[in-house]
Scaffold this motif. Structure first.
Motif, PDB file in Angstrom:
ATOM      1  N   GLN A 274      -8.035   8.004   2.933  1.00  0.00           N
ATOM      2  CA  GLN A 274      -7.430   6.857   2.261  1.00  0.00           C
ATOM      3  C   GLN A 274      -6.105   7.255   1.617  1.00  0.00           C
TER       4      GLN A 274
ATOM      5  N   TRP B  12      -1.092   7.054   8.064  1.00  0.00           N
ATOM      6  CA  TRP B  12      -2.255   6.734   7.245  1.00  0.00           C
ATOM      7  C   TRP B  12      -3.481   7.463   7.778  1.00  0.00           C
ATOM      8  N   ASN B  13      -4.187   8.158   6.894  1.00  0.00           N
ATOM      9  CA  ASN B  13      -5.449   8.802   7.236  1.00  0.00           C
ATOM     10  C   ASN B  13      -6.551   7.971   6.596  1.00  0.00           C
ATOM     11  N   ASN B  14      -7.299   7.268   7.413  1.00  0.00           N
ATOM     12  CA  ASN B  14      -8.331   6.352   6.919  1.00  0.00           C
ATOM     13  C   ASN B  14      -9.464   7.094   6.223  1.00  0.00           C
ATOM     14  N   GLU B  15      -9.799   8.294   6.692  1.00  0.00           N
ATOM     15  CA  GLU B  15     -10.877   9.060   6.061  1.00  0.00           C
ATOM     16  C   GLU B  15     -10.504   9.462   4.632  1.00  0.00           C
TER      17      GLU B  15
ATOM     18  N   GLN C 135       0.833  -1.205   0.000  1.00  0.00           N
ATOM     19  CA  GLN C 135       0.000   0.000   0.000  1.00  0.00           C
ATOM     20  C   GLN C 135       0.871   1.259   0.000  1.00  0.00           C
TER      21      GLN C 135
END
Length: 104
Positions: A90, A85-88, A15
């Motif tokens: 992505q 990593w910022n999940n919101e 990723q």
């Protein structure tokens, strides 16, 4: 850019490499560790840092190991950009550098 990916327990290298569109210069990966492994991992990380290039660092490992690593790296003056990593969104976000002057 000198891309270093450290992944313990959770694989993130594919990723991260896709996001930065670059093959990592160093991937440190372990599926299982104990605190006894920390010195070896910290040494491996430290030896992978570049003195000349800016180090882009992606971490996915225990918080206590982060703290110990910070104690070692703090002693030197590497060019480092840390990403989280910022999940919101992505996406990976660059974190602001923290300097001692925030304490005063």
């Amino acid at each position: 850019m000198h891309l270093i990916i450290l992944e313990i327990w959770r694989p993130i290298s594919k990723q991260a490499e896709q996001f930065f569109d670059k093959k990592a210069d160093k991937i440190i990966s372990y599926t299982e560790i104990t605190t006894k492994d920390y010195p070896k991992i910290i040494k491996e990380f430290y030896q992978s840092l570049s003195w000349n290039d800016e180090n882009f660092i992606i971490l996915s490992w225990p918080v206590s190991l982060n703290f110990q690593l910070g104690q070692v790296v703090w002693l030197n003056h590497f060019k480092i950009k840390l990403f989280q990593w910022n999940n919101e969104k992505q996406a990976y976000e660059e974190l602001e550098n923290i300097w001692r002057n925030i304490l005063f």
